[in-house]
Design an enzyme around this catalytic site. Structure first.
Site, mmCIF file in Angstrom:
data_model
loop_
_atom_site.group_PDB
_atom_site.id
_atom_site.type_symbol
_atom_site.label_atom_id
_atom_site.label_comp_id
_atom_site.label_asym_id
_atom_site.label_seq_id
_atom_site.Cartn_x
_atom_site.Cartn_y
_atom_site.Cartn_z
ATOM 1 N N GLU A 78 -5.075 7.732 5.284
ATOM 2 C CA GLU A 78 -4.983 7.462 3.852
ATOM 3 C C GLU A 78 -6.080 8.191 3.090
ATOM 4 O O GLU A 78 -7.231 8.206 3.502
ATOM 5 C CB GLU A 78 -5.072 5.959 3.592
ATOM 6 C CG GLU A 78 -3.971 5.133 4.243
ATOM 7 C CD GLU A 78 -2.597 5.395 3.645
ATOM 8 O OE1 GLU A 78 -2.531 5.946 2.518
ATOM 9 O OE2 GLU A 78 -1.589 5.049 4.299
ATOM 10 N N ARG A 88 3.356 -8.422 -1.531
ATOM 11 C CA ARG A 88 4.806 -8.654 -1.486
ATOM 12 C C ARG A 88 5.137 -9.888 -0.652
ATOM 13 O O ARG A 88 6.104 -10.601 -0.930
ATOM 14 C CB ARG A 88 5.505 -7.420 -0.907
ATOM 15 C CG ARG A 88 7.028 -7.542 -0.832
ATOM 16 C CD ARG A 88 7.629 -6.286 -0.219
ATOM 17 N NE ARG A 88 7.158 -6.040 1.134
ATOM 18 C CZ ARG A 88 7.653 -6.613 2.224
ATOM 19 N NH1 ARG A 88 8.628 -7.512 2.131
ATOM 20 N NH2 ARG A 88 7.175 -6.312 3.421
#
Length: 215
Positions: A78, A88
């Site tokens: 990343e 979520r």
């Protein structure tokens, strides 16, 4: 050189997490660097606390956090972590923060100090699918990457750190038709190659290689 490598425990109803399973398999010494492996909880806040305790105990030069990204085909170092938790699903302690800043006095985003393009290059040379990712999501993976960067900003400026996502392993996709998977040995080999690149590029600038995306 000392490198702390962490992997998350299982979450989201899974019986295992390929991040930790792969981390367990990497060598204890890579490229001359001493490796310490720590499992951390998939929990907002607590994951950073456990990692910081390991940092205090081990005093590493580098920290590499590994996490699962079900649905990705490749190992993906990343590039950046953003200052927001937007879950979520609940974490393993049933926390589900929505649009919450990770650190009120932190930067909007922090970039990794790891040579992500060199890491990708070395993994690909070894035949391991890999690419640079520009989004660590907004769950606990982004959270821990941001928290470690915040610690570097505020307390541990001598440390360099980053995060890498890994795919599902085949046993996890039995009930997930169409989802990509990678053999655990290949994931572990990919992490090892990524760490070799970290060691080789210590004190050097990352490769100037194409690794961007159009979307």
């Amino acid at each position: 050189m000392k490198i702390l490598v962490t992997g998350f425990d299982p979450f989201g109803g899974e019986s295992l997490n390929p991040a930790w399973e792969a981390v367990k398999k990497i060598p204890d010494t890579i490229g001359g660097a001493e490796i310490k492996k720590v499992m951390i909880p998939t929990v907002f806040g607590k994951s950073a606390e456990v990692t910081e305790e390991a940092i205090k105990d081990f005093q590493p030069d580098y920290v590499l956090n590994i996490g699962q990204a079900g649905g990705r085909f490749e190992l993906t170092p990343e590039r950046v972590a953003i200052n927001v938790d937007d879950a979520r699903i609940p974490d393993n302690d049933e926390n589900q923060p929505i649009d919450v800043a990770i650190q009120e006095d932190g930067e909007a985003a922090y970039f990794t100090q790891l040579p992500v393009k060199a890491m990708v290059t070395e993994m690909k040379k070894a035949g391991i699918p890999a690419s640079v990712s520009n989004s660590a999501g907004t769950f606990v993976c982004n959270h821990i990457m941001y928290q470690i960067q915040y610690m570097i900003d505020k307390k541990y400026p001598e440390i360099k750190a980053g995060f890498m996502h890994v795919p599902f392993i085949p046993s996890q996709t039995v009930d997930k038709p169409g989802k990509p998977a990678m053999n655990l040995d290949d994931i572990s080999a990919g992490i090892t190659k990524a760490i070799e690149a970290i060691v080789a590029f210590d004190g050097k600038a990352d490769l100037k290689a194409i690794g961007g995306t159009t979307h």
